[in-house]
Structure formats: structure tokens, C-alpha cells
Motif scaffolding. Structure first.
Motif, short mmCIF file in Angstrom:
data_model
loop_
_atom_site.label_atom_id
_atom_site.label_comp_id
_atom_site.label_asym_id
_atom_site.label_seq_id
_atom_site.Cartn_x
_atom_site.Cartn_y
_atom_site.Cartn_z
N GLU A 222 -20.39 17.20 -1.50
CA GLU A 222 -20.30 17.99 -2.72
C GLU A 222 -19.38 19.20 -2.55
OE1 GLU A 222 -24.19 18.93 -4.21
OE2 GLU A 222 -24.81 16.82 -4.16
N GLY B 183 -16.79 19.36 -0.71
CA GLY B 183 -15.41 18.91 -0.62
C GLY B 183 -14.83 18.41 -1.93
N MET B 184 -15.66 18.31 -2.98
CA MET B 184 -15.17 17.82 -4.26
C MET B 184 -14.29 18.85 -4.94
SD MET B 184 -18.58 16.00 -5.78
CE MET B 184 -17.74 15.17 -7.11
N GLU B 185 -13.25 18.35 -5.62
CA GLU B 185 -12.37 19.25 -6.37
C GLU B 185 -13.05 19.60 -7.68
OE1 GLU B 185 -7.96 19.18 -8.40
OE2 GLU B 185 -8.41 17.81 -6.76
N ARG B 186 -13.13 20.85 -7.99
CA ARG B 186 -13.81 21.32 -9.20
C ARG B 186 -12.77 21.74 -10.25
NH1 ARG B 186 -18.95 19.94 -8.02
NH2 ARG B 186 -19.62 20.74 -6.02
N ILE B 187 -13.15 21.58 -11.51
CA ILE B 187 -12.32 22.04 -12.61
C ILE B 187 -12.87 23.38 -13.07
CG2 ILE B 187 -11.59 21.54 -14.97
CD1 ILE B 187 -12.01 18.58 -14.36
N LYS B 188 -11.98 24.31 -13.33
CA LYS B 188 -12.44 25.63 -13.79
C LYS B 188 -13.13 25.48 -15.13
CE LYS B 188 -9.49 28.56 -11.26
NZ LYS B 188 -9.99 29.70 -10.63
#
Length: 73
Positions: A25, A27-32
């Protein structure tokens, strides 16, 4: 004592699974959130004319409207 050792090995396995899941979790890419919120607002504004919650449903095309009315004598 074997029950106690089994219990502690189970908790170690569970802790390792939790650590692995948290690493995935993290390492997941997050969206603002601000980008996502503005996209949602834009989508709602573009589709507001076809939104039945805002415009309502015509009585003639409403599949849930009762076909017959009940009249008490």
C-alpha cells in the motif's frame, strides 16, 4: 507449551502478512485529492442535464410508477 508456541508463530505470520500488505500500500501511486475532486465536480456539471436526481423522471417513462390507481368506494 506447544499451544503457546503455535499461538506466537501464528501471530508472527499475521504480523508479517500485515507488514507485507502495508509495504504494498505504501508503494502505490496516489492521486492528489484536489485533482480528483475537481474532476468529479467537472463531470457532475457536464452531466447534470441527464441526471435523474436533479431533473426528475417523467411520469410516462418511470417504470416504477403504479399503472393503476387505487380508488376506495
Amino acid at each position: 507449551m506447544s499451544g503457546k508456541m503455535c499461538s506466537s508463530s501464528n501471530s508472527v505470520v499475521q504480523a508479517q502478512k500485515l507488514v507485507d500488505q502495508l509495504r504494498i500500500e505504501a508503494g502505490m501511486e496516489r492521486i492528489k485529492i484536489s485533482l480528483t475532486a475537481s474532476d468529479l465536480v467537472r463531470y457532475c456539471q457536464e452531466h447534470r442535464r441527464s441526471d435523474p436526481l436533479l431533473t426528475g423522471i417523467a411520469a410516462s417513462s418511470n417504470p416504477f410508477k403504479d399503472k393503476k390507481t387505487c380508488v376506495l368506494l
